[in-house]
Design an enzyme around this catalytic site. Structure first.
Site, PDB file in Angstrom:
ATOM      1  N   MET A  30       0.852  -1.194   0.000  1.00  0.00           N
ATOM      2  CA  MET A  30       0.000   0.000   0.000  1.00  0.00           C
ATOM      3  C   MET A  30       0.889   1.247   0.000  1.00  0.00           C
ATOM      4  O   MET A  30       0.432   2.345   0.321  1.00  0.00           O
ATOM      5  CB  MET A  30      -0.940  -0.006   1.213  1.00  0.00           C
ATOM      6  CG  MET A  30      -1.893  -1.204   1.183  1.00  0.00           C
ATOM      7  SD  MET A  30      -3.409  -0.975   2.107  1.00  0.00           S
ATOM      8  CE  MET A  30      -2.781  -0.641   3.732  1.00  0.00           C
ATOM      9  N   HIS A  34       9.187   1.475   3.079  1.00  0.00           N
ATOM     10  CA  HIS A  34      10.292   1.533   4.037  1.00  0.00           C
ATOM     11  C   HIS A  34      11.104   0.244   3.884  1.00  0.00           C
ATOM     12  O   HIS A  34      10.810  -0.576   2.989  1.00  0.00           O
ATOM     13  CB  HIS A  34       9.763   1.703   5.468  1.00  0.00           C
ATOM     14  CG  HIS A  34       8.678   0.724   5.836  1.00  0.00           C
ATOM     15  ND1 HIS A  34       8.916  -0.621   6.011  1.00  0.00           N
ATOM     16  CD2 HIS A  34       7.343   0.891   6.028  1.00  0.00           C
ATOM     17  CE1 HIS A  34       7.793  -1.231   6.316  1.00  0.00           C
ATOM     18  NE2 HIS A  34       6.811  -0.344   6.328  1.00  0.00           N
ATOM     19  N   HIS A  37       9.488  -3.094   3.240  1.00  0.00           N
ATOM     20  CA  HIS A  37       9.079  -3.378   1.862  1.00  0.00           C
ATOM     21  C   HIS A  37      10.298  -3.712   0.983  1.00  0.00           C
ATOM     22  O   HIS A  37      10.225  -4.604   0.136  1.00  0.00           O
ATOM     23  CB  HIS A  37       8.379  -2.160   1.242  1.00  0.00           C
ATOM     24  CG  HIS A  37       7.114  -1.759   1.927  1.00  0.00           C
ATOM     25  ND1 HIS A  37       7.004  -0.622   2.685  1.00  0.00           N
ATOM     26  CD2 HIS A  37       5.893  -2.342   1.964  1.00  0.00           C
ATOM     27  CE1 HIS A  37       5.780  -0.505   3.152  1.00  0.00           C
ATOM     28  NE2 HIS A  37       5.077  -1.545   2.750  1.00  0.00           N
ATOM     29  N   GLN A  61     -10.335  -2.855   2.608  1.00  0.00           N
ATOM     30  CA  GLN A  61      -9.793  -3.457   3.832  1.00  0.00           C
ATOM     31  C   GLN A  61      -9.756  -2.479   5.010  1.00  0.00           C
ATOM     32  O   GLN A  61      -9.201  -2.803   6.059  1.00  0.00           O
ATOM     33  CB  GLN A  61      -8.424  -4.069   3.578  1.00  0.00           C
ATOM     34  CG  GLN A  61      -7.303  -3.098   3.273  1.00  0.00           C
ATOM     35  CD  GLN A  61      -6.052  -3.805   2.816  1.00  0.00           C
ATOM     36  OE1 GLN A  61      -5.964  -4.298   1.691  1.00  0.00           O
ATOM     37  NE2 GLN A  61      -5.042  -3.880   3.676  1.00  0.00           N
ATOM     38  N   LYS A 184       9.476  -1.896  11.661  1.00  0.00           N
ATOM     39  CA  LYS A 184       9.210  -0.853  10.651  1.00  0.00           C
ATOM     40  C   LYS A 184       7.761  -0.953  10.208  1.00  0.00           C
ATOM     41  O   LYS A 184       7.258  -2.065   9.964  1.00  0.00           O
ATOM     42  CB  LYS A 184      10.090  -1.064   9.425  1.00  0.00           C
ATOM     43  CG  LYS A 184      11.560  -0.997   9.733  1.00  0.00           C
ATOM     44  CD  LYS A 184      12.181   0.230   9.152  1.00  0.00           C
ATOM     45  CE  LYS A 184      13.677   0.232   9.406  1.00  0.00           C
ATOM     46  NZ  LYS A 184      14.294   1.506   9.151  1.00  0.00           N
TER      47      LYS A 184
END
Ligand code: PAF
Length: 290
Positions: A30, A34, A37, A61, A184
């Site tokens: 989404m 950071h 990901h 969601q 994170k």
């Protein structure tokens, strides 16, 4: 890196890739990327010929009182990160592109969702499996990558893949942490200074649970209690849950005598943070095979 905004263009590219027998790794996100990901992208890059990443803040969601509108977004920054980490195709559809009409078919997750985040966010995982079903079809991925931090999401996606026979291999990548241990998360940006200094106690509470197990504690209820007390006395957040469960089936356990997950969720003023450890019965951090 090519940025793709329509489903049709993405599907045409994927068709070509498949004709050329390319192995496709897919990283659904989404955005507001950071290091959690980028660890997924790096792994996808290592295992595949082609890496597709999607950035789509999926309205299905989010509950009515959740942070869909405020969810952090930064397309320029995300494009740079994706490019730097070797993403080949960045799929960036709009909400209208993904959901042009009201969905006439609905998908509901019923298993592995009555605990943890699924319990406090009704409908959340039904939204997750709906968008992932669409994204799996669009990208035709061979491999898909998710972070261990969202362990319940991994468990539900594991079920989605097996129940609906998606020909995709699920990879769960270890949680990436700040230097003080905080996991994170895109939502860390919502924390004020005081909350940021308290947030690390989620991680410390999991370390405390681990220490209890090293010390021989086998009773999950005692460990859960200690962890709750610890979070309450060190943070101003409200505990949503602390649970010890099997993984990926997410069933309660009577005694710590098998691999398990301990998961915590704490609501701060604007940020709801989650974290977990997966452990073997002797308290060692374990990567639980799916
Ligand atoms: O984990 C996320 O970022 C989202 O739940 C996902 C998997 C991209 C589906 O919208």
């Amino acid at each position: 890196m090519k940025v793709i905004r329509t489903i049709q263009e993405m599907q045409e590219i994927v068709k070509q890739l498949k004709q050329n027998q390319k192995k496709v790794g897919f990283v659904p996100t989404m955005g507001y990327l950071h290091e959690g990901h980028t660890a997924l992208i790096d792994q996808a890059r290592n295992n595949n010929d082609i890496v597709i990443m999607s950035i789509f803040v999926n309205p299905l969601q989010f509950g009515p009182n959740e942070d869909f509108d405020k969810y952090p977004r930064d397309e320029m920054h995300d494009k740079q990160i994706a490019e730097d980490h070797g993403v080949d195709y960045l799929f960036l559809p709009t909400v209208d592109e993904m959901y042009p009409d009201q969905m006439g078919i609905s998908m509901t997750a019923t298993d592995r969702v009555n605990v943890l985040c699924g319990k406090s966010r009704p409908g959340h995982f039904s939204g997750v499996i709906t968008v992932l079903t669409k994204l799996f079809h669009i990208t035709q991925a061979d491999d898909v990558y998710f972070g261990n931090k969202d362990a319940q999401q991994v468990a539900v996606v594991d079920q989605l893949i097996s129940n609906l026979n998606f020909p995709v291999t699920l990879h769960m990548i270890p949680t990436v942490r700040e230097s003080d241990g905080l996991a994170k998360s895109s939502r860390n940006v919502y924390l004020n200074g005081k909350e940021r200094s308290e947030a690390v106690y989620l991680y410390h509470s999991l370390c405390l649970a681990q220490q209890k197990i090293f010390d021989g504690e086998k009773n999950p209820a005692i460990i859960v209690n200690e962890v709750k007390k610890y979070i309450q006395s060190n943070t101003s957040g409200t505990i949503d849950y602390v649970e010890i469960l099997t993984f990926p089936t997410l069933q309660p356990i009577e005694e710590i005598n098998q691999q398990f997950i301990i998961a915590v969720a704490v609501q701060f003023d604007k940020a709801r943070l989650i974290d977990n450890f997966m452990m073997s019965a002797d308290g060692k951090i374990d990567h639980i095979a799916l």
